[in-house]
Write a protein that holds these residues in place. Structure first.
Motif: not given
Length: 289
Positions: A18-22
Motif C-alpha cells: 500500500i503506497d502512502r499516495s493511496d
C-alpha cells in the motif's frame, strides 16, 4: 496503557503493498475504532496515552479533542508513520515539529511524549533523542529491546534510561528476561497471537519486581470487520488479522486485572525536572542494572 492511533492501511506490515499516495482511497475506520476504545476506557475508569499520527489528527480533529477532554494524554506518533531509520536528522526534526504543533493546536494540551513508527529508533539513529528534546519533548517510548524482523534493539536497557545526556528519557517497551534473552511483554500483536494468560503472568512478575509495565495496541486491532488487504503476504496477514475478534474482550479483562494510567503520570518521578527528581541512568548504567 498506550494506544498507537493509526488506521489499518497505515501499518508497517502493509507498507510493501500500500503506497502512502493511496491512503485516501481506503475507507477510514480509525475515528470510530478509537471512539470505541475511549468508551471502553471510560467504562473501566482508566486514563491512557494516545500516540497519534499527525495525518490522523489533521483529518479527525474532533477525535483529538475528545482524547484530551476525556482526561487522556495526547502524544506524538510522528506525521505519517514513516520509520525514523528512513529519515535523516533534519527530516525527522521537521516531522516531529509539524506533528507536535498540530496536535497541540487541535487538542489544546501540551504534547511531550513520542513513539517512533514501528519502534524504529535503535543503535544507528540515537541522534533522534537530542532532537526530540530540542523540539520540546520530554520522553520517548520508541525502543523495543527484543529481536524482531521489523524492529528491535535486543541489547538496549530494559528499564528507563537516557541514551544521550542531551536527549530525552527513553521508556522502553516491557520485556521479560528469561534464559538469557528478552521476551516481549508489552502487548501489540503478541497479545493476540499468544494466550492472554502468558501476558498476565509476565506483567504480574514485572510488577512484583517493582516495575510498571507498558502495554500498547492499535485501534484496528478491535475491528474484525475491517477491509482485508488481499495482496498482502501470508506473514503480514497472520500478524494483522489473527484473533481480532477476541481483542476487545481480552482487553476488557486486562483493564480489570491491573491498574492502568497515562505514561506521563506513571513515570512522573523520572520526567520531572525538580531537584528532588530521581536521577535517570545512562544507557550503560541501566543495562548494568
Amino acid at each position: 496503557m498506550t494506544v498507537d492511533v493509526e488506521d489499518y492501511f497505515q501499518v508497517q506490515a502493509f507498507a510493501h503493498c500500500i503506497d502512502r499516495s493511496d491512503w485516501t482511497s481506503f475507507p477510514s475506520r480509525v475515528e470510530a475504532n478509537t471512539n470505541r476504545i475511549l468508551d471502553q476506557f471510560a467504562a473501566a475508569g482508566i486514563a491512557a496515552t494516545f500516540f497519534t499520527l499527525g495525518w490522523v489528527a489533521q483529518r479527525c480533529p474532533a477525535l483529538i479533542r475528545r482524547i484530551v477532554d476525556d482526561g487522556h494524554e495526547l502524544a506524538s506518533h510522528g506525521w505519517d508513520h514513516t520509520r525514523v531509520d528512513r529519515q535523516d536528522p533534519e527530516t525527522f526534526r521537521s516531522d516531529i515539529r509539524r506533528t507536535r504543533t498540530l496536535l497541540e493546536d487541535i487538542g489544546g494540551a501540551s504534547v511531550t511524549g513520542y513513539r517512533a513508527a514501528t519502534f524504529s529508533i535503535g543503535a544507528r539513529n540515537m541522534w533522534a533523542f537530542p532532537i526530540l528534546r530540542q523540539e520540546g519533548y520530554r520522553y520517548s517510548s520508541s525502543i523495543n529491546p527484543i529481536r524482531h524482523d521489523l524492529y528491535g534493539m535486543p541489547d538496549a536497557p530494559r528499564l528507563p534510561f537516557r541514551p544521550d545526556p542531551d536527549g530525552v528519557i527513553e521508556l522502553p517497551m516491557t520485556t521479560l528476561r528469561l534464559a538469557g534473552r528478552n521476551w516481549p511483554c508489552s502487548g501489540g500483536g503478541y497479545f493476540r497471537l499468544l494466550p492472554t494468560v502468558l501476558y498476565r503472568a509476565g506483567l504480574t512478575r514485572i510488577n512484583r519486581h517493582g516495575q510498571p509495565g507498558i502495554f500498547y495496541f492499535h485501534p484496528w486491532e478491535i475491528d474484525p470487520a475491517q477491509p482485508r488487504i488481499r495482496n498482502a503476504g501470508w506473514k503480514s496477514r497472520l500478524r494483522h488479522y489473527t484473533n481480532l475478534s477476541r481483542m476487545a474482550g481480552d482487553l476488557d479483562h486486562l483493564l480489570r486485572d491491573f491498574n492502568w494510567e497515562r505514561m506521563d503520570r506513571v513515570f512522573a518521578p523520572l520526567l520531572g525536572e525538580t531537584p528532588a527528581s530521581p536521577a535517570v541512568p545512562s544507557a550503560t548504567e541501566a543495562e548494568a542494572a
